[in-house]
Write an enzyme that holds these catalytic residues in place. Sequence first.
Site, PDB file in Angstrom:
ATOM      1  N   ARG A 197       0.828  -1.209   0.000  1.00  0.00           N
ATOM      2  CA  ARG A 197       0.000   0.000   0.000  1.00  0.00           C
ATOM      3  C   ARG A 197       0.862   1.259   0.000  1.00  0.00           C
ATOM      4  O   ARG A 197       2.034   1.232   0.392  1.00  0.00           O
ATOM      5  CB  ARG A 197      -0.960  -0.022   1.175  1.00  0.00           C
ATOM      6  CG  ARG A 197      -0.317  -0.174   2.537  1.00  0.00           C
ATOM      7  CD  ARG A 197      -1.379  -0.460   3.582  1.00  0.00           C
ATOM      8  NE  ARG A 197      -0.834  -1.028   4.800  1.00  0.00           N
ATOM      9  CZ  ARG A 197      -1.568  -1.638   5.722  1.00  0.00           C
ATOM     10  NH1 ARG A 197      -2.878  -1.761   5.554  1.00  0.00           N
ATOM     11  NH2 ARG A 197      -1.016  -2.124   6.817  1.00  0.00           N
ATOM     12  N   GLU A 202      -3.442   5.545   4.383  1.00  0.00           N
ATOM     13  CA  GLU A 202      -2.988   4.534   3.426  1.00  0.00           C
ATOM     14  C   GLU A 202      -3.966   4.382   2.268  1.00  0.00           C
ATOM     15  O   GLU A 202      -5.186   4.446   2.471  1.00  0.00           O
ATOM     16  CB  GLU A 202      -2.854   3.191   4.148  1.00  0.00           C
ATOM     17  CG  GLU A 202      -1.837   3.243   5.277  1.00  0.00           C
ATOM     18  CD  GLU A 202      -1.930   2.078   6.264  1.00  0.00           C
ATOM     19  OE1 GLU A 202      -0.924   1.796   6.910  1.00  0.00           O
ATOM     20  OE2 GLU A 202      -3.004   1.459   6.379  1.00  0.00           O
ATOM     21  N   ALA A 262     -12.290  -0.841  19.110  1.00  0.00           N
ATOM     22  CA  ALA A 262     -13.333  -0.967  18.085  1.00  0.00           C
ATOM     23  C   ALA A 262     -13.340  -2.323  17.373  1.00  0.00           C
ATOM     24  O   ALA A 262     -14.400  -2.846  17.024  1.00  0.00           O
ATOM     25  CB  ALA A 262     -13.164   0.161  17.059  1.00  0.00           C
ATOM     26  N   GLN A 263     -12.170  -2.907  17.158  1.00  0.00           N
ATOM     27  CA  GLN A 263     -12.117  -4.156  16.381  1.00  0.00           C
ATOM     28  C   GLN A 263     -12.473  -5.400  17.210  1.00  0.00           C
ATOM     29  O   GLN A 263     -12.767  -6.463  16.665  1.00  0.00           O
ATOM     30  CB  GLN A 263     -10.701  -4.398  15.807  1.00  0.00           C
ATOM     31  CG  GLN A 263     -10.035  -3.208  15.135  1.00  0.00           C
ATOM     32  CD  GLN A 263     -10.743  -2.761  13.872  1.00  0.00           C
ATOM     33  OE1 GLN A 263     -11.195  -3.585  13.080  1.00  0.00           O
ATOM     34  NE2 GLN A 263     -10.860  -1.457  13.674  1.00  0.00           N
ATOM     35  N   ASP A 275      -7.357  -4.545  28.624  1.00  0.00           N
ATOM     36  CA  ASP A 275      -7.082  -3.277  27.939  1.00  0.00           C
ATOM     37  C   ASP A 275      -6.606  -2.305  29.015  1.00  0.00           C
ATOM     38  O   ASP A 275      -7.022  -2.401  30.176  1.00  0.00           O
ATOM     39  CB  ASP A 275      -8.366  -2.747  27.263  1.00  0.00           C
ATOM     40  CG  ASP A 275      -8.098  -1.635  26.261  1.00  0.00           C
ATOM     41  OD1 ASP A 275      -8.326  -1.851  25.059  1.00  0.00           O
ATOM     42  OD2 ASP A 275      -7.658  -0.534  26.677  1.00  0.00           O
ATOM     43  N   THR A 333      -3.964  -3.747  19.856  1.00  0.00           N
ATOM     44  CA  THR A 333      -3.806  -2.502  20.613  1.00  0.00           C
ATOM     45  C   THR A 333      -3.393  -1.394  19.639  1.00  0.00           C
ATOM     46  O   THR A 333      -2.961  -1.674  18.521  1.00  0.00           O
ATOM     47  CB  THR A 333      -2.727  -2.640  21.708  1.00  0.00           C
ATOM     48  OG1 THR A 333      -1.458  -2.857  21.106  1.00  0.00           O
ATOM     49  CG2 THR A 333      -3.049  -3.808  22.631  1.00  0.00           C
ATOM     50  N   GLY A 391       0.096  -4.192  15.249  1.00  0.00           N
ATOM     51  CA  GLY A 391       1.355  -3.714  14.671  1.00  0.00           C
ATOM     52  C   GLY A 391       1.208  -3.744  13.169  1.00  0.00           C
ATOM     53  O   GLY A 391       1.289  -4.805  12.559  1.00  0.00           O
ATOM     54  N   ASP A 392       0.951  -2.583  12.572  1.00  0.00           N
ATOM     55  CA  ASP A 392       0.589  -2.608  11.153  1.00  0.00           C
ATOM     56  C   ASP A 392       1.159  -1.438  10.371  1.00  0.00           C
ATOM     57  O   ASP A 392       0.703  -1.134   9.281  1.00  0.00           O
ATOM     58  CB  ASP A 392      -0.945  -2.662  10.991  1.00  0.00           C
ATOM     59  CG  ASP A 392      -1.637  -1.478  11.650  1.00  0.00           C
ATOM     60  OD1 ASP A 392      -0.950  -0.654  12.285  1.00  0.00           O
ATOM     61  OD2 ASP A 392      -2.863  -1.372  11.517  1.00  0.00           O
ATOM     62  N   LYS A 418       5.366   0.770  14.557  1.00  0.00           N
ATOM     63  CA  LYS A 418       4.181   0.464  15.385  1.00  0.00           C
ATOM     64  C   LYS A 418       4.061  -1.055  15.476  1.00  0.00           C
ATOM     65  O   LYS A 418       3.540  -1.715  14.573  1.00  0.00           O
ATOM     66  CB  LYS A 418       2.954   1.071  14.699  1.00  0.00           C
ATOM     67  CG  LYS A 418       1.614   0.837  15.397  1.00  0.00           C
ATOM     68  CD  LYS A 418       0.545   1.739  14.755  1.00  0.00           C
ATOM     69  CE  LYS A 418      -0.849   1.498  15.269  1.00  0.00           C
ATOM     70  NZ  LYS A 418      -1.549   0.420  14.562  1.00  0.00           N
ATOM     71  N   VAL A 471      -1.072  -7.509   8.830  1.00  0.00           N
ATOM     72  CA  VAL A 471      -1.070  -6.034   8.802  1.00  0.00           C
ATOM     73  C   VAL A 471      -2.270  -5.461   8.045  1.00  0.00           C
ATOM     74  O   VAL A 471      -2.538  -4.266   8.101  1.00  0.00           O
ATOM     75  CB  VAL A 471       0.237  -5.489   8.165  1.00  0.00           C
ATOM     76  CG1 VAL A 471       1.442  -5.861   9.006  1.00  0.00           C
ATOM     77  CG2 VAL A 471       0.408  -5.973   6.727  1.00  0.00           C
TER      78      VAL A 471
HETATM   79  N1  LIG Z   1      -4.089  -5.516  10.656  1.00  0.00           N
HETATM   80  C1  LIG Z   1      -5.207  -5.001  10.217  1.00  0.00           C
HETATM   81  O1  LIG Z   1      -5.732  -5.379   9.173  1.00  0.00           O
HETATM   82  C2  LIG Z   1      -5.878  -3.942  11.031  1.00  0.00           C
HETATM   83  C3  LIG Z   1      -7.178  -3.527  10.716  1.00  0.00           C
HETATM   84  C4  LIG Z   1      -7.798  -2.599  11.548  1.00  0.00           C
HETATM   85  C5  LIG Z   1      -7.108  -2.071  12.631  1.00  0.00           C
HETATM   86  N2  LIG Z   1      -5.817  -2.474  12.870  1.00  0.00           N
HETATM   87  C6  LIG Z   1      -5.059  -1.972  14.024  1.00  0.00           C
HETATM   88  O2  LIG Z   1      -5.543  -2.671  15.159  1.00  0.00           O
HETATM   89  C7  LIG Z   1      -5.429  -1.853  16.310  1.00  0.00           C
HETATM   90  C8  LIG Z   1      -6.754  -1.807  17.029  1.00  0.00           C
HETATM   91  O3  LIG Z   1      -7.676  -1.096  16.240  1.00  0.00           O
HETATM   92  P1  LIG Z   1      -9.005  -0.496  16.889  1.00  0.00           P
HETATM   93  O4  LIG Z   1      -9.786   0.106  15.789  1.00  0.00           O
HETATM   94  O5  LIG Z   1      -9.626  -1.532  17.777  1.00  0.00           O
HETATM   95  O6  LIG Z   1      -8.356   0.652  17.792  1.00  0.00           O
HETATM   96  P2  LIG Z   1      -8.956   1.318  19.120  1.00  0.00           P
HETATM   97  O7  LIG Z   1      -8.185   2.560  19.332  1.00  0.00           O
HETATM   98  O8  LIG Z   1     -10.434   1.386  19.054  1.00  0.00           O
HETATM   99  O9  LIG Z   1      -8.585   0.226  20.262  1.00  0.00           O
HETATM  100  C9  LIG Z   1      -7.265  -0.036  20.649  1.00  0.00           C
HETATM  101  C10 LIG Z   1      -7.303  -0.398  22.129  1.00  0.00           C
HETATM  102  O10 LIG Z   1      -5.986  -0.776  22.539  1.00  0.00           O
HETATM  103  C11 LIG Z   1      -5.843  -0.363  23.875  1.00  0.00           C
HETATM  104  N3  LIG Z   1      -4.414  -0.378  24.218  1.00  0.00           N
HETATM  105  C12 LIG Z   1      -3.437   0.470  23.809  1.00  0.00           C
HETATM  106  N4  LIG Z   1      -2.256   0.076  24.329  1.00  0.00           N
HETATM  107  C13 LIG Z   1      -2.491  -1.030  25.069  1.00  0.00           C
HETATM  108  C14 LIG Z   1      -1.666  -1.900  25.833  1.00  0.00           C
HETATM  109  N5  LIG Z   1      -0.345  -1.702  25.943  1.00  0.00           N
HETATM  110  N6  LIG Z   1      -2.238  -2.961  26.463  1.00  0.00           N
HETATM  111  C15 LIG Z   1      -3.577  -3.177  26.372  1.00  0.00           C
HETATM  112  N7  LIG Z   1      -4.406  -2.380  25.652  1.00  0.00           N
HETATM  113  C16 LIG Z   1      -3.869  -1.321  25.015  1.00  0.00           C
HETATM  114  C17 LIG Z   1      -6.490   1.018  23.911  1.00  0.00           C
HETATM  115  O11 LIG Z   1      -6.825   1.434  25.208  1.00  0.00           O
HETATM  116  C18 LIG Z   1      -7.717   0.769  23.026  1.00  0.00           C
HETATM  117  O12 LIG Z   1      -8.854   0.413  23.795  1.00  0.00           O
HETATM  118  C19 LIG Z   1      -4.936  -0.496  15.820  1.00  0.00           C
HETATM  119  O13 LIG Z   1      -3.555  -0.408  16.026  1.00  0.00           O
HETATM  120  C20 LIG Z   1      -5.249  -0.498  14.332  1.00  0.00           C
HETATM  121  O14 LIG Z   1      -4.387   0.310  13.592  1.00  0.00           O
HETATM  122  C21 LIG Z   1      -5.203  -3.407  12.098  1.00  0.00           C
END
Ligand SMILES: NC(=O)c1ccc[n+]([C@@H]2O[C@H](COP(=O)([O-])OP(=O)(O)OC[C@H]3O[C@@H](n4cnc5c(N)ncnc54)[C@H](O)[C@@H]3O)[C@@H](O)[C@H]2O)c1
Length: 337
Positions: free
Chosen positions: A44, A55, A138-139, A160, A200, A225-226, A230, A292
């Site tokens: 990407r 992205e 959210a996920q 969390d 996270t 980690g994506d 990060k 990722v």
């Molecule tokens: N790989 C993929 O295809 C893909 C797709 C969507 C999102 N993501 C990634 O997944 C992650 C989660 O996305 P989301 O939309 O749920 O984000 P979000 O911000 O809604 O939730 C992330 C959660 O992680 C918690 N957190 C942060 N650091 C922490 C730690 N050290 N220990 C425990 N909890 C911790 C936060 O408090 C938060 O509640 C993000 O980094 C996002 O970029 C990846």
Amino acid sequence: MKLIDINDLRKLIVHVGMENFQRKILLTMEKDFRRWQEFSMSPRHVTYCPDGVIELMPCSDADQYSFKYVNGHPKNTAEGKLSVVALGLLADLADGYPKLLCEMTLLTAIRTAAVAALGAKYLAREDSSHLAVIGTGAQSEFLASALMEVRPIQCISFFDVDAKAMTKFARNLQHLDIELIPCNGVFETIENADLITTATAARSQVQLFSHDQIKPGTHIHAMGGDSEGKTELDPNILSKCKLVVEYLEQTRSEGEIQNANHAVVYAEIWEIIANHKPGRENEHEITLFDAVGFALEDFSSLRLVYELAQEFNIGQELSMLPSLDDPKDLFSLLVSP
Ligand SMILES: NC(=O)c1ccc[n+]([C@@H]2O[C@H](COP(=O)([O-])OP(=O)(O)OC[C@H]3O[C@@H](n4cnc5c(N)ncnc54)[C@H](O)[C@@H]3O)[C@@H](O)[C@H]2O)c1
């Protein structure tokens, strides 16, 4: 061109049924991964900004082209905004005309959960019954629900750093017939788990747990980690695992493997799905899907949404593209009738 906004997508999912929709995405994606060689793909295009990334994710086969616009801004939630929002577009290659503009925030959560389920289907032990969820943002509920479709999950331990996010997670899953175990830290969350998801959000190199805390036979789905800089895992974990990625060229700079130059990647997931390599081979190996997020997953999701939207007549027709009697007379649009 059809527009599927967030209300249209919710309507479509309610119509099809959430579990059924999730299953259809998984199957569509699985079929597309199986025909990997038919796709034109690239890593990407990433634009880094001080608090996140934006992205663009393109992908096409012989007939259709798609791209997704998606961001990742971990600090957004502190201001009441989502960390991840997305939009997608699907076009026909024959004439290049876009045919679908689609909301992809909700769709990304569902497709990301389907990727996790696909990974677990090929890599997690068949009898995995204890899921550990680290990061209940959210996920998270999407992930848990999708994994329950492919493995006999009886119990979910979760953690969390935000207590409110944990309460929300428990509330959203309380209707399920499973044991929910809120934990006070990461080790407590993973200590008895068969399957671990890390989702996270922090723009830094975090080590949620260390290599000696993982028991044999565990499957880890690492997805938070994506992007560059990060990551979520102790790099020493990578050498202990059967390591699987989506698309090596992209994951090298974005996944957990960015911190471990010498990590041996066992396979891209399509090689396992297409039966070129075995997935899990015994009860003892530790497997890790360093996921990722790849454009093919969005292509599959957009294609499915378009087909279902056509079938059930959901969505709005947008007059976004000019329709002309003489295609060479674009200027006529500005000439008064
Ligand atoms: N790989 C993929 O295809 C893909 C797709 C969507 C999102 N993501 C990634 O997944 C992650 C989660 O996305 P989301 O939309 O749920 O984000 P979000 O911000 O809604 O939730 C992330 C959660 O992680 C918690 N957190 C942060 N650091 C922490 C730690 N050290 N220990 C425990 N909890 C911790 C936060 O408090 C938060 O509640 C993000 O980094 C996002 O970029 C990846």
